[in-house]
Design an enzyme around this catalytic site. Structure first.
Site, PDB file in Angstrom:
ATOM      1  N   ARG A 224       0.866  -1.175   0.000  1.00 40.37           N
ATOM      2  CA  ARG A 224       0.000   0.000   0.000  1.00 40.37           C
ATOM      3  C   ARG A 224       0.902   1.224   0.000  1.00 40.37           C
ATOM      4  O   ARG A 224       1.920   1.240   0.679  1.00 40.37           O
ATOM      5  CB  ARG A 224      -0.867   0.050   1.270  1.00 40.37           C
ATOM      6  CG  ARG A 224      -1.521  -1.285   1.598  1.00 40.37           C
ATOM      7  CD  ARG A 224      -3.013  -1.304   1.422  1.00 40.37           C
ATOM      8  NE  ARG A 224      -3.520  -2.681   1.467  1.00 40.37           N
ATOM      9  CZ  ARG A 224      -4.255  -3.178   2.461  1.00 40.37           C
ATOM     10  NH1 ARG A 224      -4.546  -2.430   3.495  1.00 40.37           N
ATOM     11  NH2 ARG A 224      -4.698  -4.424   2.392  1.00 40.37           N
TER      12      ARG A 224
ATOM     13  N   GLN B 194      -0.034 -10.302   5.631  1.00 44.57           N
ATOM     14  CA  GLN B 194      -1.210 -10.567   6.459  1.00 44.57           C
ATOM     15  C   GLN B 194      -1.418 -12.067   6.612  1.00 44.57           C
ATOM     16  O   GLN B 194      -1.214 -12.812   5.658  1.00 44.57           O
ATOM     17  CB  GLN B 194      -2.463 -10.009   5.776  1.00 44.57           C
ATOM     18  CG  GLN B 194      -2.491  -8.508   5.635  1.00 44.57           C
ATOM     19  CD  GLN B 194      -3.700  -8.071   4.834  1.00 44.57           C
ATOM     20  OE1 GLN B 194      -3.938  -8.573   3.741  1.00 44.57           O
ATOM     21  NE2 GLN B 194      -4.461  -7.149   5.367  1.00 44.57           N
TER      22      GLN B 194
ATOM     23  N   ASP C  49      -3.993 -13.984   6.306  1.00 44.96           N
ATOM     24  CA  ASP C  49      -5.291 -13.646   5.730  1.00 44.96           C
ATOM     25  C   ASP C  49      -6.061 -14.897   5.308  1.00 44.96           C
ATOM     26  O   ASP C  49      -5.510 -15.776   4.645  1.00 44.96           O
ATOM     27  CB  ASP C  49      -5.034 -12.771   4.493  1.00 44.96           C
ATOM     28  CG  ASP C  49      -6.222 -11.897   4.162  1.00 44.96           C
ATOM     29  OD1 ASP C  49      -7.233 -11.973   4.869  1.00 44.96           O
ATOM     30  OD2 ASP C  49      -6.120 -11.136   3.180  1.00 44.96           O
TER      31      ASP C  49
HETATM   32 ZN    ZN Z   1     -10.221 -10.018   2.250  1.00 48.73          ZN
END
Ligand code: ZN
Length: 317
Positions: free
Chosen positions: A45, A63, A65
């Protein structure tokens, strides 16, 4: 986007679309659900240079995730499992001051009211049935679904965001996700986005702050440091390093020319949990003298006794 050998490459800002592609790669039946896809996914990002901050705010991070694709009737159980998992993990890392918050439907939203109510109820029931108290942020949910945020408080009572459990009605719709239901008709699954640690970099930053660098034994990057009193004892010290490493411990050695008190001060400063001191007496008896971080001498002991002491230290299940 840029091109290499006629193929387009880009920088990945989130993991969700990749998991959606996997879900969409074949026809799914109601019997296949829930489908849980996990990835340690590195994402990027753009953060302005002025806001970058140590490990806490970076431009590339990883992450832990996962995306869970489930039927509406599975939502409550899936959310409950994620909450249990979050609590187990935070327990292992020694965070016991944890706050949960539910964010509910905002004025502008997509998806049916019925699904919103069902999902919000699922979040509430999953917390209530576990006796977990929580705050509600009315209207603070994303436009695409309600969520639970988990916030930690560290040793200095500062609050840190870690886990998020987010229901999503929007992406399944936009990507046309479906499963074939019992009646043979296509239905839309609900997608749960969840992270437990959040950004691994940020979580490590939180851990460092929480423990002020003095990690518990199992987590310390260097668990034991061997300190020979002089270079006459280096060879025995090296043997100890080898033996302890073979047992799976992370061991360092300070065989420099500093005095013993200075070596001890250095190891204390670097917050190494155990110091093993070896001199004439220890070499003769093939023993070790042990100091624990922040405490006094634990005295001389046999090597086996020291190993037992280390084993007793290993907390996480
Ligand atoms: Zn997601």
């Amino acid at each position: 986007m840029f091109e290499i050998e006629g193929k387009e490459y880009g920088i990945k800002p989130m993991n969700c679309p990749g998991h959606i592609m996997i879900y969409k790669s074949r026809i799914r039946s109601y019997r296949d659900l829930p489908i849980r896809i996990f990835e340690l996914g590195t994402v990027y990002r753009y953060e302005r240079a002025g806001v970058l901050h140590g490990l806490l705010r970076v431009r590339g991070f990883t992450q832990d995730d996962a995306h869970i694709f489930c039927r509406p009737d599975q939502l409550e159980e899936e959310i409950g499992k994620v909450i249990d998992f979050v609590r187990d993990v935070l327990d292992v890392f020694g965070f016991n001051d944890v706050k949960m918050e539910i964010s509910t439907r905002p004025d502008k939203y997509i998806g049916s009211k019925e699904n919103w109510e069902r999902a919000t109820r699922a979040l509430e029931v999953a917390l209530k049935s576990r006796g977990i108290s929580y705050d509600v942020n009315p209207g603070e949910g994303a436009f695409y679904g309600p969520k639970i945020d988990v916030k930690l408080r560290d040793a200095l009572k500062r609050s840190w965001q870690c886990a998020t459990i987010q229901c999503d009605f929007s992406l399944p719709e936009r990507f046309g996700l479906a499963y074939v239901d019992k009646d043979g008709r296509p239905k839309q699954p609900i997608m749960i986005h969840r992270v437990v640690l959040g950004s691994i970099e940020r979580f490590i930053g939180t851990l460092i702050e929480h423990y002020a660098g003095a990690f518990p034994f199992w987590l310390a990057p260097e668990q034991i440091r061997v300190l020979p009193v002089s270079d006459k004892f280096t060879s025995y010290a090296q043997d100890l390093v080898t033996n302890l490493s073979e047992l799976g411990y992370r061991v360092g050695i300070d065989d420099g020319s500093d005095t013993l008190p200075k070596k001890i001060r250095m190891a204390e400063k670097e917050k190494v949990p155990y110091m093993v001191i070896v001199g004439e007496k220890e070499v003769e008896k093939r023993s070790v003298s042990v100091r624990e971080r922040g405490k006094k001498d634990l005295g001389e002991m046999e090597f086996g006794e020291f190993v037992k002491l280390l084993e007793g230290n290993f907390v996480p299940k």
